[in-house]
Scaffold this active site. Structure first.
Site, PDB file in Angstrom:
ATOM      1  N   CYS A   2     -39.215 -45.184  43.929  1.00 41.72           N
ATOM      2  CA  CYS A   2     -37.922 -45.525  43.352  1.00 41.72           C
ATOM      3  C   CYS A   2     -36.858 -45.025  44.316  1.00 41.72           C
ATOM      4  O   CYS A   2     -37.147 -44.326  45.282  1.00 41.72           O
ATOM      5  CB  CYS A   2     -37.737 -44.867  41.986  1.00 41.72           C
ATOM      6  N   GLY A  28     -36.515 -50.386  44.656  1.00 42.52           N
ATOM      7  CA  GLY A  28     -36.850 -50.716  43.278  1.00 42.52           C
ATOM      8  C   GLY A  28     -35.961 -51.812  42.752  1.00 42.52           C
ATOM      9  O   GLY A  28     -34.732 -51.729  42.879  1.00 42.52           O
ATOM     10  N   ASN A 102     -38.347 -39.848  41.511  1.00 45.48           N
ATOM     11  CA  ASN A 102     -39.086 -40.759  42.377  1.00 45.48           C
ATOM     12  C   ASN A 102     -40.445 -40.142  42.658  1.00 45.48           C
ATOM     13  O   ASN A 102     -40.521 -39.034  43.191  1.00 45.48           O
ATOM     14  CB  ASN A 102     -38.327 -40.982  43.695  1.00 45.48           C
ATOM     15  N   GLY A 103     -41.504 -40.833  42.293  1.00 52.49           N
ATOM     16  CA  GLY A 103     -42.845 -40.324  42.512  1.00 52.49           C
ATOM     17  C   GLY A 103     -43.758 -40.662  41.358  1.00 52.49           C
ATOM     18  O   GLY A 103     -43.480 -41.570  40.565  1.00 52.49           O
ATOM     19  N   TYR A 256     -43.612 -49.471  55.448  1.00 57.67           N
ATOM     20  CA  TYR A 256     -43.031 -50.576  54.677  1.00 57.67           C
ATOM     21  C   TYR A 256     -41.865 -50.175  53.781  1.00 57.67           C
ATOM     22  O   TYR A 256     -40.867 -50.884  53.717  1.00 57.67           O
ATOM     23  CB  TYR A 256     -44.131 -51.199  53.800  1.00 57.67           C
TER      24      TYR A 256
END
Length: 493
Positions: A2, A28, A102-103, A256
Site C-alpha cells: 500500500c 494501490g 503497509n505490509g 516492480y
C-alpha cells in the site's frame, strides 16, 4: 503493498496529503482514505476507488486541520470488497488513535485471539491492519497506565508491538492531541522515509517521490525497528525499539512495485533496474545469440530501464513496440484474476511496424502468473513478429509471498513446480530467459553496501521473519483462494 503518508504542518494538510497520495497511487488502486485532526477531533473520509474518484471538493473541505495521514490500499489480507476495510482505521481509546499500515502480518490470526481473550479488545473486520492498530492501542494503554502520554511511553509501546507482531509493517499513526507516530518492522521489509519542507512541515511516506513531489526534502529512511514521534509543534524524537534489527528490504519493490524516480533505503530504483538489465544481458547471450535478435522491446512500464540497458550492452536497437493506455490500472495489482485477464488488451496495443517480420526480444520486469505474458506474446505474433523471445528482469517467481504482495497462492504462480522450458511452452514464446536470483541481489545491493540482504522469498523461498511454515502458507493460500473467487464475482465489467 500500500502507499501511506503522514504530515505535521503549520497549515492545513488536506491538499498536501491528497497530492502525496496521487504520487503513491501506483502502490494501490483499490481504496483510498484521509484523516485529519483539528482541536483533538478526527475528520475522516475513505472509500473504494482511485484517489481522484474518492475525494471530491466537498470531501476535501470536510478535512480541516494541520496534521493528518492517508493511504492508498492494495488488498492482500481481509475482504477486498469491503469498504469497511479501507484505511485509515480508528480506535477511541486510549487517547484516540487512527492508523495506516503497509505490509502484512503473518501472525494476525493468533493476535486476533489474543486481543479478544486476553486484551479484551474487539475487531470488526478481517483486516490485519485493524489487528495491528488494536495491539498498538493496547500497548500504549499499558505503557501510560492512565497518565499523560510522553515519547518514552510511545517508544515503550512500540517495543511491545515488535515483541508481539510478526510479518512486515510500515506504520503511521495519529494520536489525538499528541502527534504522529511512525515505525517500521525490524527487518525493514516495507519502506518508509521522512522529509521536511521549507515551511517547516514534516512528511512521512512510503516512497521519496511523495516527498519530492510535494516540495519536501528527503532526509532519511526510517531504520528497521525504529520509531519516530513527530510532536504537534514539529519536534521530532526517534528511538530504536527492536531488540534485534537488520535491513532486508523487499527486493520486489525495486523490480516492480516502486516508482523508478524513488530512492529507497539508499538505493535508486531506476539504477537498480539498470543494473538488473546488465546482469540479464549475460543470461540472454547464453540463450539467444544477439545476431538472432532484431529489436529489444520493453513491456511498459517498469521494464524500460532494464530493457534500455540490455539493448545498449548487446548493441541491439531499442524500440517501443507497445503503447500503454494510462487510464487502465496496473494489471498485477488488480484484485481478481478475471479483472486481470480482461484488462491486458485494453492496457496495451502493439505498433505493428515494430514487429512485422522481426525477431524481437520482449523484456518484462517479472513474470508472476504468466497470463499477461502469454497474451502479450500472442499480441506480438498477431502483429507479425517472426520470432518472439521473452526475458524477465527478475528470476522465476516460484514461492508464495506473505509480506504484502498479491502472490500468496502456489496455484497462481506459473513458475511453481514447472521448469523454464515448461513455462516457455505455456507462454508460447520461442525462448524464455530469466534473471538469476543471486545476480539480481548483487545488482541491486551493490548500490548501497549497508543493505545486509533482501527479502526475496517469492524468488528463493527464504522467509526472513523465520515464522513461516508450509502449514502457514497453506492456510494463507486457502484464505486467498476464497477471496479470489469473491473478487472475480465482483470484478468490473
Amino acid at each position: 503493498m500500500c502507499g501511506i503518508v503522514g504530515v505535521v504542518s503549520h497549515a492545513p494538510v488536506n491538499q498536501l496529503i491528497y497530492d502525496a497520495l496521487l504520487l503513491l497511487q501506483h502502490r494501490g488502486q483499490d481504496a483510498a482514505g484521509i484523516v485529519t485532526q483539528q482541536e483533538r477531533k478526527f475528520f475522516m473520509h475513505k472509500a473504494k476507488g482511485m484517489v481522484r474518484d474518492v475525494f471530491r471538493t466537498r470531501n476535501m473541505r470536510a478535512l480541516p486541520g494541520n496534521i493528518g495521514l492517508g493511504q492508498v490500499r492494495y488488498p492482500t489480507a481481509g475482504n477486498a470488497a469491503s469498504e469497511e476495510e479501507a484505511q485509515p482505521f480508528y480506535v477511541n481509546a486510549p487517547f484516540g488513535i487512527v492508523m495506516v499500515h503497509n505490509g502484512n502480518l503473518t501472525n494476525a490470526h493468533q493476535l486476533r485471539h489474543e486481543l479478544a481473550d486476553t486484551d479484551h479488545r474487539h475487531t470488526n473486520t478481517e483486516s490485519d491492519s485493524e489487528v495491528l492498530l488494536n495491539v498498538l492501542a493496547h500497548e500504549i494503554a499499558r505503557a501510560t497506565s492512565g497518565a499523560p502520554l510522553t515519547s518514552a511511553e510511545v517508544f515503550a509501546a512500540v517495543r511491545a508491538v515488535h515483541r508481539r507482531v510478526k510479518g512486515s509493517y510500515a506504520v503511521i499513526a495519529l494520536i489525538a492531541g499528541y502527534g504522529l507516530l511512525a515505525f517500521r518492522d525490524p527487518f525493514g521489509i516495507r519502506p518508509l522515509c521522512i522529509g521536511k519542507a521549507a515551511d517547516g512541515s514534516t512528511m512521512l511516506a512510503s516512497e521519496s517521490v511523495a516527498l519530492e513531489g510535494t516540495l519536501h526534502q528527503l532526509e532519511r529512511d526510517i531504520a528497521p525497528g525504529e520509531a519516530v514521534f513527530v510532536h504537534l509543534d514539529g519536534r521530532i524524537e526517534a528511538a530504536q525499539c527492536a531488540e534485534r534489527s537488520s535491513l532486508h528490504p523487499c527486493v520486489f519493490e525495486y523490480v516492480y512495485l516502486a516508482r523508478p524516480d524513488s530512492v529507497m533505503d539508499g538505493i535508486s530504483v531506476y539504477q537498480a533496474r539498470l543494473n538488473m538489465g546488465e546482469t540479464l544481458a549475460k543470461r540472454v547471450i547464453s540463450t539467444v545469440p544477439p545476431s538472432q535478435i532484431d529489436a529489444i522491446i520493453p513491456i511498459p512500464e517498469s521494464s524500460r530501464p532494464s530493457a534500455m540497458q540490455l539493448a545498449q550492452l548487446l548493441g541491439i536497437p531499442y524500440r517501443e513496440g507497445f503503447v500503454k493506455n494510462r487510464y487502465v490500472g496496473r494489471t498485477f495489482i488488480m484484485p481478481g484474476q478475471g479483472a486481470r485477464k480482461k484488462s491486458v488488451r485494453q492496457k496495451l496495443n502493439a505498433i505493428a511496424s515494430e514487429f512485422k517480420g522481426k525477431r524481437v526480444l520482449l523484456v518484462d520486469d517479472s513474470i508472476v502468473r504468466g497470463t499477461t505474458s502469454k497474451e502479450i506474446v500472442q499480441m506480438a505474433r498477431d502483429a507479425g513478429a517472426a520470432q518472439v523471445y521473452l526475458a524477465s528482469a527478475a528470476p522465476p517467481v516460484r514461492h508464495p509471498n506473505v509480506y504484502g504482495i498479491d502472490m500468496p497462492t502456489r496455484a497462481e504462480l506459473i513458475a511453481h513446480g514447472r521448469t523454464v522450458e515448461e513455462v516457455r511452452q505455456w507462454i508460447g514464446c520461442d525462448a524464455l530467459i530469466y534473471q538469476d536470483v543471486d545476480a539480481m541481489k548483487q545488482a541491486v545491493g551493490r548500490i548501497n553496501p549497508q543493505v545486509v540482504g533482501f527479502e526475496a522469498s517469492c524468488f528463493d523461498g527464504v522467509y526472513i521473519t523465520g515464522d513461516i511454515s508450509d502449514a502457514e502458507v497453506t492456510a494463507l493460500n486457502e484464505g486467498r483462494n476464497s477471496q479470489a473467487q469473491e473478487d472475480d464475482e465482483d470484478a468490473p465489467v
